[in-house]
Design a protein around this motif. Structure first.
Motif, PDB file in Angstrom:
ATOM      1  N   ARG A 174     -13.826   7.221   7.651  1.00 37.23           N
ATOM      2  CA  ARG A 174     -12.769   6.079   7.778  1.00 37.23           C
ATOM      3  C   ARG A 174     -12.774   5.534   9.002  1.00 37.23           C
ATOM      4  O   ARG A 174     -13.226   6.173  10.166  1.00 37.23           O
ATOM      5  CB  ARG A 174     -11.539   6.723   7.535  1.00 37.23           C
ATOM      6  CG  ARG A 174     -11.114   6.993   6.135  1.00 37.23           C
ATOM      7  CD  ARG A 174     -11.078   5.799   5.235  1.00 37.23           C
ATOM      8  NE  ARG A 174     -10.744   6.045   3.886  1.00 37.23           N
ATOM      9  CZ  ARG A 174     -10.777   5.237   2.909  1.00 37.23           C
ATOM     10  NH1 ARG A 174     -10.966   3.691   3.157  1.00 37.23           N
ATOM     11  NH2 ARG A 174     -10.626   5.461   1.577  1.00 37.23           N
ATOM     12  N   THR A 193      -2.658  -7.452   3.376  1.00 41.00           N
ATOM     13  CA  THR A 193      -2.790  -5.966   3.462  1.00 41.00           C
ATOM     14  C   THR A 193      -2.049  -5.450   4.661  1.00 41.00           C
ATOM     15  O   THR A 193      -1.666  -4.077   4.560  1.00 41.00           O
ATOM     16  CB  THR A 193      -4.204  -5.645   3.463  1.00 41.00           C
ATOM     17  OG1 THR A 193      -4.927  -6.269   2.341  1.00 41.00           O
ATOM     18  CG2 THR A 193      -4.308  -4.018   3.603  1.00 41.00           C
ATOM     19  N   PRO A 207     -15.561   3.450  -0.628  1.00 42.90           N
ATOM     20  CA  PRO A 207     -15.228   3.288   0.795  1.00 42.90           C
ATOM     21  C   PRO A 207     -16.023   3.841   1.913  1.00 42.90           C
ATOM     22  O   PRO A 207     -16.000   3.646   2.996  1.00 42.90           O
ATOM     23  CB  PRO A 207     -13.926   3.843   0.820  1.00 42.90           C
ATOM     24  CG  PRO A 207     -13.853   4.726  -0.311  1.00 42.90           C
ATOM     25  CD  PRO A 207     -14.925   4.352  -1.426  1.00 42.90           C
ATOM     26  N   THR A 253      -9.984  10.471  -5.104  1.00 46.61           N
ATOM     27  CA  THR A 253     -10.321   9.202  -5.724  1.00 46.61           C
ATOM     28  C   THR A 253      -9.263   9.099  -7.062  1.00 46.61           C
ATOM     29  O   THR A 253      -8.655  10.306  -7.163  1.00 46.61           O
ATOM     30  CB  THR A 253     -11.860   9.084  -6.404  1.00 46.61           C
ATOM     31  OG1 THR A 253     -12.051  10.341  -6.956  1.00 46.61           O
ATOM     32  CG2 THR A 253     -12.718   8.717  -5.287  1.00 46.61           C
ATOM     33  N   GLY A 293      -9.592  -3.534   2.084  1.00 49.90           N
ATOM     34  CA  GLY A 293      -9.866  -2.732   3.139  1.00 49.90           C
ATOM     35  C   GLY A 293      -9.554  -3.219   4.311  1.00 49.90           C
ATOM     36  O   GLY A 293      -9.706  -2.552   5.360  1.00 49.90           O
ATOM     37  N   ARG A 341      -1.403   0.633  -1.684  1.00 53.39           N
ATOM     38  CA  ARG A 341      -1.365   2.140  -1.405  1.00 53.39           C
ATOM     39  C   ARG A 341      -1.142   2.639  -2.892  1.00 53.39           C
ATOM     40  O   ARG A 341      -1.836   3.807  -3.018  1.00 53.39           O
ATOM     41  CB  ARG A 341      -0.144   2.124  -0.472  1.00 53.39           C
ATOM     42  CG  ARG A 341      -0.394   1.930   0.779  1.00 53.39           C
ATOM     43  CD  ARG A 341      -0.948   3.399   1.387  1.00 53.39           C
ATOM     44  NE  ARG A 341      -0.363   4.634   1.632  1.00 53.39           N
ATOM     45  CZ  ARG A 341      -0.825   5.638   1.643  1.00 53.39           C
ATOM     46  NH1 ARG A 341      -2.277   5.577   1.302  1.00 53.39           N
ATOM     47  NH2 ARG A 341      -0.223   6.805   1.600  1.00 53.39           N
ATOM     48  N   GLY A 355      -6.883  -3.746  -4.280  1.00 53.29           N
ATOM     49  CA  GLY A 355      -7.355  -2.593  -4.157  1.00 53.29           C
ATOM     50  C   GLY A 355      -8.336  -2.020  -5.043  1.00 53.29           C
ATOM     51  O   GLY A 355      -9.573  -1.525  -4.859  1.00 53.29           O
ATOM     52  N   GLU A 356      -8.214  -2.320  -6.548  1.00 54.01           N
ATOM     53  CA  GLU A 356      -8.970  -1.908  -7.360  1.00 54.01           C
ATOM     54  C   GLU A 356     -10.702  -2.571  -7.082  1.00 54.01           C
ATOM     55  O   GLU A 356     -11.709  -1.901  -7.419  1.00 54.01           O
ATOM     56  CB  GLU A 356      -8.798  -2.548  -8.776  1.00 54.01           C
ATOM     57  CG  GLU A 356      -7.934  -1.378  -9.385  1.00 54.01           C
ATOM     58  CD  GLU A 356      -7.018  -2.351 -10.750  1.00 54.01           C
ATOM     59  OE1 GLU A 356      -7.814  -3.204 -11.166  1.00 54.01           O
ATOM     60  OE2 GLU A 356      -6.401  -1.598 -11.373  1.00 54.01           O
ATOM     61  N   GLU A 395      -4.313   3.304  -4.437  1.00 52.06           N
ATOM     62  CA  GLU A 395      -5.544   4.249  -3.727  1.00 52.06           C
ATOM     63  C   GLU A 395      -4.750   5.501  -4.049  1.00 52.06           C
ATOM     64  O   GLU A 395      -5.853   6.537  -4.423  1.00 52.06           O
ATOM     65  CB  GLU A 395      -4.786   4.257  -2.324  1.00 52.06           C
ATOM     66  CG  GLU A 395      -5.768   3.030  -1.423  1.00 52.06           C
ATOM     67  CD  GLU A 395      -5.436   2.887   0.020  1.00 52.06           C
ATOM     68  OE1 GLU A 395      -4.441   3.776   0.361  1.00 52.06           O
ATOM     69  OE2 GLU A 395      -5.928   2.095   0.570  1.00 52.06           O
TER      70      GLU A 395
END
Lengths: 217, 217
Positions: A111, A168, A95, B92, A217, B209, A211-212, B212
């Motif tokens: 971010r 998302t 990320p 992570t 994002g 979430r 997510g994985e 994450e």
DNA sequence: CACCGCGTGGCAGCAAATGGCCACCCGGGG
DNA sequence: CCCCGGGTGGCCATTTGCTGCCACGCGGTG
């Protein structure tokens, strides 16, 4: 020397000169191609890259699997490889984009805040060496683009990504369909298709999977 | 020398001697405490740790935020710190546990296959140095337990984790409730509570979430 | 004892999502 | 021209998810 800037414009203005002419080694880690540089810049750069590689520059680019999900990025990665850059795909989401130029200058992206991303640019040897080590480890743990393409993972086009984006965001199907300009029925067909591609039986599962793969994002 | 073993028993039998008596440095990275060693072992070890730290051993333990979600692990981490171990929380998920003992022996855990995990143990300097570098980078990028606790993140107990587990499995609410031995109504209350804690408006969002935070494993 | 707070469970009603069915439009071939 | 196939959208039945309301039981307190 370390500075923090907000937004890509300011970044380019204040640090562009540090990254414009790498000579020995240029490292880049990112979730996908979109997050970093805009398309136009990418398209014009291929010839330049090939030239620099001829001159002895080593280019290594590390992406998450998200970079393989749309056709355009897929093609660009193949172009990059043809131009002599090494491309690998990491198992993690990456990320925070990272660029290291000749081990002399580095950019770390943070971010996104209010539509703009925050970047830290530095020439500190200590910081660069540390991140470089991490990059190496990640690089070693990643697989080459060739190997990655040999297996194959969900092929999700721009439309599919838009759907994941809607999901998302937490919108209802109805709102999402309106926003995408399609009917409720069609939107739901797309969602079902995404779930099939992600091999998920519930939306929660799909969320985890997305997510994985760095697609949420 | 590098070997691969299946299951914690075989691991302990074949490599236990390599990790039993660290003298200088003991590094450990894992998603949480449960995934690595069983509770009994943990409880008895605190005194031993304190003693070794007195003798000059450096202990650094790196966990994901998943280790902070249940009270028991939280307390154990505080105990570890009291005993002189350094504890940090990484951003992570750290799905692959890593142990490095005196930079002489290392264990890397793989994914779980049929209930057993696969481990790679090695004494190869090259491998260990590489991973050690990655550990350092990750360590530097992580925040201390103290700082982490100063902010605060969703406090999810064992029950909550069970709910997330059900969701991740893709079960319907009805099946999940049966499996957990609660009523449909109660199960859904739990799900709603999880979504509140994860600040998610849809199950898809909650999945992202949870992923994450390393809670969807 | 009465009273309270809290977690649980049943019920009901509503909202959301899922998927089958059919009709439509459109761009190719026959 | 017809026919076909694929993507779309409307309609509808069913399932699944969500939540307010009320009742019950349990442990603690006055």
């Amino acid at each position: 020397m370390t500075i923090t800037v907000h937004g890509e414009k300011e970044l380019a203005a204040r640090t562009g000169h540090l990254f414009a002419k790498p000579e020995r080694e240029f490292l880049c880690a990112a979730a996908d191609l979109n997050t970093w540089s805009r398309r136009e810049a990418r398209v014009t750069a291929i010839g330049d890259i090939a030239h620099r590689v001829q001159q002895g520059l080593t280019i290594r680019k590390l992406y998450s699997s998200a970079a393989l999900t749309d056709e355009e990025q897929r093609l660009h990665l193949l172009d990059l490889r043809s131009a002599g850059a090494q491309v690998r795909i990491a198992a993690t989401a990456l990320p925070h984009e990272t660029i290291i130029s000749d081990r002399k200058a580095m950019i770390l992206a943070g971010r996104t805040i209010r539509g703009e991303r925050e970047f830290t640019a530095t020439t500190s040897t200590i910081l660069i060496e540390g991140v470089h080590a991490m990059f190496e480890a990640a690089w070693e743990g990643a697989i080459t683009l060739t190997d990655y393409l040999a297996q194959d993972l969900p092929h999700i086009d721009a439309d599919g990504k838009a759907v994941l984006q809607m999901l998302t965001t937490g919108l209802t199907d109805e709102a999402a369909a309106r926003r995408m300009g399609v009917s409720l029925r069609t939107y739901r067909r797309r969602v079902a298709e995404m779930m099939r591609l992600l091999e998920a039986e519930s939306r929660f599962q799909a969320g985890v999977r997305a997510g994985e793969l760095g697609l949420a994002g």
